[in-house]
Design a protein around this motif. Structure first.
Motif, PDB file in Angstrom:
ATOM      1  N   PRO A  79       0.846  -1.210   0.000  1.00  0.00           N
ATOM      2  CA  PRO A  79       0.000   0.000   0.000  1.00  0.00           C
ATOM      3  C   PRO A  79       0.873   1.249   0.000  1.00  0.00           C
ATOM      4  O   PRO A  79       1.619   1.502   0.950  1.00  0.00           O
ATOM      5  CB  PRO A  79      -0.794  -0.139   1.303  1.00  0.00           C
ATOM      6  N   ASP A  81      -0.332   4.381  -0.273  1.00  0.00           N
ATOM      7  CA  ASP A  81      -1.060   5.483   0.367  1.00  0.00           C
ATOM      8  C   ASP A  81      -1.034   6.764  -0.468  1.00  0.00           C
ATOM      9  O   ASP A  81      -0.861   7.869   0.062  1.00  0.00           O
ATOM     10  CB  ASP A  81      -0.469   5.776   1.760  1.00  0.00           C
ATOM     11  N   VAL A  82      -1.208   6.600  -1.790  1.00  0.00           N
ATOM     12  CA  VAL A  82      -1.182   7.758  -2.674  1.00  0.00           C
ATOM     13  C   VAL A  82      -2.553   7.998  -3.288  1.00  0.00           C
ATOM     14  O   VAL A  82      -3.180   9.022  -3.057  1.00  0.00           O
ATOM     15  CB  VAL A  82      -0.128   7.589  -3.791  1.00  0.00           C
ATOM     16  N   GLN A  83      -3.033   7.058  -4.092  1.00  0.00           N
ATOM     17  CA  GLN A  83      -4.330   7.166  -4.732  1.00  0.00           C
ATOM     18  C   GLN A  83      -5.193   5.981  -4.306  1.00  0.00           C
ATOM     19  O   GLN A  83      -4.724   4.844  -4.267  1.00  0.00           O
ATOM     20  CB  GLN A  83      -4.185   7.195  -6.252  1.00  0.00           C
ATOM     21  N   ILE A  84      -6.449   6.241  -4.020  1.00  0.00           N
ATOM     22  CA  ILE A  84      -7.318   5.223  -3.431  1.00  0.00           C
ATOM     23  C   ILE A  84      -7.515   4.025  -4.351  1.00  0.00           C
ATOM     24  O   ILE A  84      -7.406   2.875  -3.929  1.00  0.00           O
ATOM     25  CB  ILE A  84      -8.684   5.835  -3.056  1.00  0.00           C
ATOM     26  N   TRP A  89       2.175   3.920  -8.112  1.00  0.00           N
ATOM     27  CA  TRP A  89       2.521   5.337  -8.207  1.00  0.00           C
ATOM     28  C   TRP A  89       3.109   5.550  -9.594  1.00  0.00           C
ATOM     29  O   TRP A  89       4.150   4.993  -9.926  1.00  0.00           O
ATOM     30  CB  TRP A  89       3.522   5.682  -7.122  1.00  0.00           C
TER      31      TRP A  89
END
Length: 248
Positions: A79, A81-84, A89
């Motif tokens: 994960p 934690d940038v885009q749902i 990335w």
């Protein structure tokens, strides 16, 4: 994954791989994430760096649905934690076996002409720490070299604490020039073989590199009937060995 024990030294073999999945669009121009999962299962690596892991437009949703990956494989995506909805990335993602302990992860902004990035994850596999950098470099040779220089600096900083593997689609067609010169100043390149185009491999675009504290025992291109159809790239893999001295 295999471990061989001697009196003072533990030799841990870890299988790593890199795969440009082309947004799960195969050579038949059909989007089929199930085929990509089949190839991942065939490779059976401990850690896999993916490129083009997210769709190109809109919400940039993951090319492989999370539930499908969970149900049909032993892998999970780190994960970021940038885009749902995205797996990665700028399309870069790292998969690990569910048994691997993830200690940390990060995204890296690198110089770019078009949207590009690199990612890093720090693991512990059977007690052995390892950091993996995943990347997909630019089509422009000038920007590739700038990106390589930035990634090398970040990887060297990380290498002070933990052995490092770098993997990805470098988009470098030359055999020993361009960004490869920048990487080889600091890291060793594994000879995996030609991975592009999957129907008729003529170019060594996908690479695996590692720090001097690691050695590779075997490597290659995963060329199977399913892999030839699942993406325009074939996956590359390497069995790497990290030697660690045990307590007396």
């Amino acid at each position: 994954m295999a471990s061989i024990l001697s009196e003072r030294t533990k030799i841990l073999m870890i299988k790593v791989a890199s795969y440009n999945i082309h947004k799960a669009i195969g050579t038949d121009r059909r989007r089929n994430p199930g085929r990509i999962i089949d190839v991942l299962n065939e490779i059976d690596a401990d850690v896999i760096a993916l490129q083009e892991a997210d769709r190109r437009f809109g919400a940039r949703a993951a090319a492989i649905p999370e539930k499908l990956l969970e149900m049909q494989s032993d892998y999970r995506a780190i994960p970021l934690d940038v885009q749902i909805d995205s797996m990665g990335w700028h399309g870069n993602a790292i998969l690990v076996k569910k048994s691997v302990e993830v200690l940390g992860h990060d995204i890296m902004h690198i110089p770019c002409l078009e949207p590009r990035g690199a990612i890093m994850a720090h693991f512990q596999i059977n007690g052995q720490p390892l950091a993996v950098f995943g990347m997909h470099l630019d089509l422009s040779g000038l920007w590739r070299r700038r990106q390589a220089a930035a990634i090398v600096k970040l990887a060297q900083d990380k290498e002070q604490d933990v052995p490092v593997v770098l993997m990805g689609d470098l988009n470098e067609w030359s055999a020993a020039r361009g960004c490869l010169k920048d990487f080889t100043r600091a890291f060793e390149i594994v000879d995996c073989g030609r991975s592009f185009h999957s129907r008729n491999p003529i170019a060594t675009l996908d690479r695996i590199m590692h720090s001097s504290s690691i050695r590779s025992s075997s490597a290659g291109v995963h060329d199977s009937p399913t892999a030839r159809k699942a993406s325009d790239h074939l996956p590359v893999w390497a069995n790497i060995i990290v030697d660690t001295v045990q307590d007396a």
